[in-house]
Design a protein around this motif. Structure first.
Motif, short mmCIF file in Angstrom:
data_model
loop_
_atom_site.label_atom_id
_atom_site.label_comp_id
_atom_site.label_asym_id
_atom_site.label_seq_id
_atom_site.Cartn_x
_atom_site.Cartn_y
_atom_site.Cartn_z
N PHE A 165 0.67 -1.26 -0.09
CA PHE A 165 -0.04 -0.12 0.01
C PHE A 165 0.70 1.26 0.04
CE2 PHE A 165 -2.03 3.41 2.68
CZ PHE A 165 -3.18 3.66 1.77
N GLY A 166 1.90 1.21 0.71
CA GLY A 166 2.71 2.52 0.94
C GLY A 166 3.78 2.66 -0.42
N GLU A 167 3.85 1.75 -1.24
CA GLU A 167 4.57 1.82 -2.46
C GLU A 167 3.53 2.50 -3.66
OE1 GLU A 167 6.58 -1.65 -3.71
OE2 GLU A 167 8.04 -1.63 -2.14
N ILE A 168 2.22 2.00 -3.46
CA ILE A 168 1.20 2.63 -4.61
C ILE A 168 0.31 3.68 -3.84
CG2 ILE A 168 1.90 0.53 -6.08
CD1 ILE A 168 -0.95 -0.65 -5.05
N LYS A 169 0.53 4.08 -2.98
CA LYS A 169 -0.58 4.96 -2.35
C LYS A 169 -0.98 6.08 -3.11
CE LYS A 169 -1.15 7.55 2.02
NZ LYS A 169 -0.59 8.07 3.50
N GLY A 174 -8.82 8.32 -5.66
CA GLY A 174 -9.89 8.45 -6.56
C GLY A 174 -10.19 6.85 -7.16
N VAL A 175 -9.84 5.86 -6.91
CA VAL A 175 -10.01 4.63 -7.46
C VAL A 175 -10.98 3.66 -6.50
CG1 VAL A 175 -7.73 4.17 -8.60
CG2 VAL A 175 -8.02 3.26 -6.29
N LYS A 182 -7.50 -4.88 -5.42
CA LYS A 182 -7.05 -5.54 -6.52
C LYS A 182 -5.43 -5.30 -6.91
CE LYS A 182 -7.19 -6.53 -11.57
NZ LYS A 182 -7.80 -6.16 -12.90
N ARG A 183 -5.29 -3.81 -6.77
CA ARG A 183 -3.90 -3.24 -7.21
C ARG A 183 -2.82 -3.48 -5.95
NH1 ARG A 183 -4.53 2.61 -9.86
NH2 ARG A 183 -6.05 2.05 -11.54
N ILE A 184 -3.55 -3.51 -4.74
CA ILE A 184 -2.65 -3.88 -3.58
C ILE A 184 -2.28 -5.33 -3.67
CG2 ILE A 184 -2.51 -4.14 -1.15
CD1 ILE A 184 -4.50 -1.49 -1.00
N THR A 185 -3.28 -6.05 -4.12
CA THR A 185 -3.02 -7.73 -4.17
C THR A 185 -1.82 -7.98 -5.09
OG1 THR A 185 -5.18 -8.11 -3.35
CG2 THR A 185 -3.94 -9.84 -4.46
N GLU A 186 -1.93 -7.19 -6.01
CA GLU A 186 -1.12 -7.39 -7.33
C GLU A 186 0.51 -6.98 -6.96
OE1 GLU A 186 -2.70 -5.13 -10.45
OE2 GLU A 186 -4.16 -6.67 -11.05
N ARG A 187 0.47 -5.63 -6.11
CA ARG A 187 1.62 -5.33 -5.73
C ARG A 187 2.27 -6.27 -4.40
NH1 ARG A 187 5.07 -0.95 -6.26
NH2 ARG A 187 4.07 -0.87 -8.23
#
Length: 302
Positions: A165-169, A174-175, A182-187
């Motif tokens: 989460f911290g890397e793609i915060k 807005g999503v 989904k994006r957190i799981t992918e990361r």
């Protein structure tokens, strides 16, 4: 294997023996408690059956003088016997040799019940930059576990989520909630891949090669369980007798019993077997049943 033989096996070999390994704070005790469905501490006995005070054991571990041969048994499920390898992970060469000798002796013990039947190696993910340390390298490079399957357990897997989460915060602003998850799981998957821990574990130079990998997370929750670990361990066993022994400790794990029965169906699908034997080969995976030649009787309802 005839059903009567399966029942005889359960009478002869009443305990499934596991060696659990991993660094301090890897969550090993929690795993054992979840497997045995308890919050109590285990009773510890030496090789002669003498009960050992847990405070003495803890003191010995701190001094680097732990006896891997000591048996840990939980009152809630005496069908399991556990051994803890703690000692060599801290860098003690003497403890490492002791662990290697223990595995070598117990992997080939004449008495089936005295053998170790599986090894659970716990690798915590709360230090994802240091997942494969010197202790893991020494074990997998140098230890020959024989026919004893090694199941690698990635504990505290939830620790990767806040890092992800911290890397793609900034990218998550807005999503939608669904897209965010989904994006957190992918990361998380990307972070796990970057640890290269699987590459290390699959190194062809390793003497100990895992037969299964399990991820455990949020084990501190009251409803958490180790069913996935038990399932992977069951199917990592090459010997059907050992599978039966492990399943016999899991009377309340109906899902595991069903999966083993289905595996038997698949295995027998192209073989010429009469209906009676077919039914018995399936029923033997349900330890709450008394399986007889002409009928099946339940000890207790599910």
């Amino acid at each position: 294997m005839a059903t009567t033989e399966a029942q005889e096996l359960r009478r002869m070999m009443k305990r499934f023996r596991v060696l659990i390994m991993g660094r301090a704070n890897a969550g090993k005790t929690t795993i054992l408690q979840k497997v045995c469905n308890t919050t109590d501490q285990p009773k510890i006995h030496d090789t002669k059956g003498k009960k050992i005070d847990t405070t003495i054991v803890e003191s010995s571990i701190k001094r680097g003088n732990h006896d891997i041969a000591n048996e840990m048994v939980f009152k809630s499920n005496p069908g399991f016997v556990f051994h803890d390898s703690c000692g060599f992970e801290a860098g003690s060469e003497e403890e490492f040799k002791s662990m290697k000798n223990f595995i070598s002796e117990r992997a080939r013990a004449t008495n089936l019940e005295e053998r170790i039947h599986a090894i659970w190696y716990c690798i915590p993910m709360d230090e994802h930059c240091r997942t494969f340390q010197r202790s893991e390298e020494k074990f997998f490079r140098e230890c020959d576990t024989g026919h004893v399957p090694v199941v690698v357990v990635f504990t505290k897997f939830e620790a990767l989520r806040p890092v992800a989460f911290g890397e793609i915060k900034k990218q998550l602003k807005g999503v939608s909630g669904e897209e965010r998850s989904k994006r957190i799981t992918e990361r998380v998957e990307e972070l796990f891949t970057k640890t290269r821990v699987l590459d290390e574990l699959r190194n062809p130079e390793n003497r100990a090669r895992p037969k299964a990998y399990v991820r455990l997370q949020e084990m501190n929750k009251t409803d958490a369980n180790c069913n996935t670990l038990l399932e992977h361990t069951t199917f990592a066993l090459d010997d059907e007798e050992l599978r039966l022994c492990l399943v016999s400790t899991q009377k309340s794990n109906l899902e595991l019993c069903i999966k083993c029965a289905i595996a038997t169906l698949v295995d027998r699908a192209h073989k010429q077997i009469n209906d009676g034997d077919y039914q018995h080969d399936i029923a033997k995976w349900f330890p709450h049943l008394k399986v007889r030649r002409r009928f099946i009787q339940s000890d207790d309802p599910w």
